[in-house]
Design an enzyme around this catalytic site. Structure first.
Site, PDB file in Angstrom:
ATOM      1  N   ASP A  42      37.235 -15.676  11.886  1.00 19.87           N
ATOM      2  CA  ASP A  42      38.055 -16.117  13.006  1.00 19.87           C
ATOM      3  C   ASP A  42      38.194 -17.637  13.005  1.00 19.87           C
ATOM      4  O   ASP A  42      38.932 -18.203  13.815  1.00 19.87           O
ATOM      5  CB  ASP A  42      37.531 -15.590  14.345  1.00 19.87           C
ATOM      6  CG  ASP A  42      36.096 -15.998  14.639  1.00 19.87           C
ATOM      7  OD1 ASP A  42      35.476 -16.696  13.811  1.00 19.87           O
ATOM      8  OD2 ASP A  42      35.579 -15.584  15.701  1.00 19.87           O
ATOM      9  N   SER A  43      37.539 -18.295  12.051  1.00 25.25           N
ATOM     10  CA  SER A  43      37.763 -19.719  11.808  1.00 25.25           C
ATOM     11  C   SER A  43      39.219 -19.987  11.446  1.00 25.25           C
ATOM     12  O   SER A  43      39.667 -21.139  11.473  1.00 25.25           O
ATOM     13  CB  SER A  43      36.855 -20.219  10.687  1.00 25.25           C
ATOM     14  OG  SER A  43      36.920 -19.362   9.556  1.00 25.25           O
ATOM     15  N   ASP A  91      36.148 -10.664  10.780  1.00 25.98           N
ATOM     16  CA  ASP A  91      35.556 -11.027  12.064  1.00 25.98           C
ATOM     17  C   ASP A  91      36.233 -10.276  13.212  1.00 25.98           C
ATOM     18  O   ASP A  91      37.464 -10.146  13.239  1.00 25.98           O
ATOM     19  CB  ASP A  91      35.724 -12.517  12.324  1.00 25.98           C
ATOM     20  CG  ASP A  91      34.511 -13.325  11.928  1.00 25.98           C
ATOM     21  OD1 ASP A  91      33.408 -12.757  11.834  1.00 25.98           O
ATOM     22  OD2 ASP A  91      34.657 -14.550  11.713  1.00 25.98           O
ATOM     23  N   LYS A 124      32.425  -8.146  11.271  1.00 25.63           N
ATOM     24  CA  LYS A 124      31.328  -9.031  11.655  1.00 25.63           C
ATOM     25  C   LYS A 124      31.469  -9.346  13.134  1.00 25.63           C
ATOM     26  O   LYS A 124      32.578  -9.572  13.623  1.00 25.63           O
ATOM     27  CB  LYS A 124      31.341 -10.331  10.851  1.00 25.63           C
ATOM     28  CG  LYS A 124      30.188 -11.294  11.230  1.00 25.63           C
ATOM     29  CD  LYS A 124      30.071 -12.455  10.271  1.00 25.63           C
ATOM     30  CE  LYS A 124      31.135 -13.495  10.454  1.00 25.63           C
ATOM     31  NZ  LYS A 124      31.045 -14.173  11.794  1.00 25.63           N
ATOM     32  N   GLU A 139      29.430 -11.504  16.527  1.00 23.82           N
ATOM     33  CA  GLU A 139      28.429 -12.490  16.907  1.00 23.82           C
ATOM     34  C   GLU A 139      27.532 -11.948  18.006  1.00 23.82           C
ATOM     35  O   GLU A 139      27.948 -11.116  18.811  1.00 23.82           O
ATOM     36  CB  GLU A 139      29.109 -13.774  17.381  1.00 23.82           C
ATOM     37  CG  GLU A 139      29.917 -14.478  16.303  1.00 23.82           C
ATOM     38  CD  GLU A 139      30.563 -15.766  16.803  1.00 23.82           C
ATOM     39  OE1 GLU A 139      30.282 -16.172  17.960  1.00 23.82           O
ATOM     40  OE2 GLU A 139      31.342 -16.364  16.045  1.00 23.82           O
ATOM     41  N   GLU A 147      23.745 -19.127  11.203  1.00 21.57           N
ATOM     42  CA  GLU A 147      24.541 -20.355  11.194  1.00 21.57           C
ATOM     43  C   GLU A 147      23.908 -21.456  12.019  1.00 21.57           C
ATOM     44  O   GLU A 147      23.448 -21.242  13.136  1.00 21.57           O
ATOM     45  CB  GLU A 147      25.952 -20.088  11.736  1.00 21.57           C
ATOM     46  CG  GLU A 147      26.810 -21.339  11.771  1.00 21.57           C
ATOM     47  CD  GLU A 147      28.261 -21.104  12.115  1.00 21.57           C
ATOM     48  OE1 GLU A 147      29.029 -22.090  12.141  1.00 21.57           O
ATOM     49  OE2 GLU A 147      28.633 -19.943  12.361  1.00 21.57           O
TER      50      GLU A 147
END
Length: 286
Positions: A63-64, A102, A132, A134, A201
């Site tokens: 999602d970056s 993501d 993925k 978070e 991270e």
């Protein structure tokens, strides 16, 4: 034999071709715990995936892309539609790496059922192998819910960019004993819930080392430690496409400088009417 896509230079279209090898699998990645380090980079387009795929075990459609592709201030505004479009492109451009997509902010936090709906839709739309998400202990039940229903999940603990508003910034995490214990507990929770790997991270290094030694699945570091079971970077950061890069990024090139120099040369030739030349124009038939 699987199918991938190549770019036809005469039409700039993606054309199906037979892949030269079978794609890696999620179980194969999980079995790399404590063995040869896993190589992971981000990819958002067909062509980038084609270039990176032979060198990577995993490609992350991160999602970056919110910042890298769309110029957004954070990952928070990224949507499922954005992730699906870029995820499908990366799958089309790769044949070797496990493609992980993501799950964007707001698509999974409300409930395990909501997370399953979002994840299933993403995998159907993209053909990716895994998602993925978070979060640590709070997301463990969601990780278990997805894993038990056939959706491979990669965890992500430590600095979690989707929570930037709550964290107050992108600084390294785990400097206090309480926060360090929480991060270790988060990693253990998602690993025990069924995550096949965990991204760590932006943490102080001893935390990453402890997690790597204590959980049964591979850890993938970004701003963590070389002792993790693998590493991931945003490809554009690693290639030097931006002037500013985080402390944990090593620049392996200066793509911004390279592109700028070539664009300047092109502009000079256009203004001097040197380009296009005879080789780039069509003469009438004799």
């Amino acid at each position: 034999m699987s199918t991938t896509f190549t770019i036809d230079s005469s039409t700039s279209r993606a054309t199906p071709v037979s892949a030269p090898m079978k794609r890696l699998t999620v179980p194969a990645v999980r079995q790399r715990k404590g063995k040869d380090p896993l190589v992971m980079l981000t990819a958002y387009t067909v062509r980038t995936a084609q270039i990176l795929d032979p060198h990577c075990d995993l490609l992350l459609v991160g999602d970056s892309l919110g910042q890298v592709i769309y110029g957004l201030p954070s990952t928070v505004p990224v949507t499922l539609d954005m992730m699906a479009a870029h995820g499908a492109a990366v799958v089309r451009g790769s044949y070797h790496a496990v493609v992980v997509v993501d799950m964007p902010f707001g698509s999974y936090e409300a409930s395990p059922e909501k997370a399953f709906e979002s994840a299933a839709w993403l995998l159907k739309q993209t053909g990716a192998a895994a998602v993925k998400l978070e979060g640590g202990t709070a997301m463990a039940s969601t990780v278990a819910f997805l894993s038990e229903r056939g959706i491979p999940v990669m965890g992500h603990v430590g600095l979690t960019p989707q929570a930037v508003n709550a964290l107050g910034g992108y600084g390294a995490r785990g400097r206090s004993e309480a926060e360090a214990r929480k991060i270790v507990g988060d990693a253990q929770a998602v690993a025990e819930a069924g995550a096949f790997a965990v991204v760590i991270e932006g943490v102080v290094e001893p935390i990453a080392i402890e997690i790597t030694k204590t959980i049964a699945v591979p850890t993938i570091g970004i701003g963590a430690s070389a002792e993790c079971d693998g590493q991931v970077l945003v490809a554009e950061d690693m290639l030097g496409l931006f002037e500013r890069t985080p402390r944990f990024v090593k620049r392996y090139g200066d793509m911004a400088g390279f592109i700028g120099e070539r664009a300047a040369a092109y502009a000079d030739e256009v203004r001097a009417r040197v380009f296009p030349g005879a080789e780039q124009t069509y003469a009438p038939k004799a």
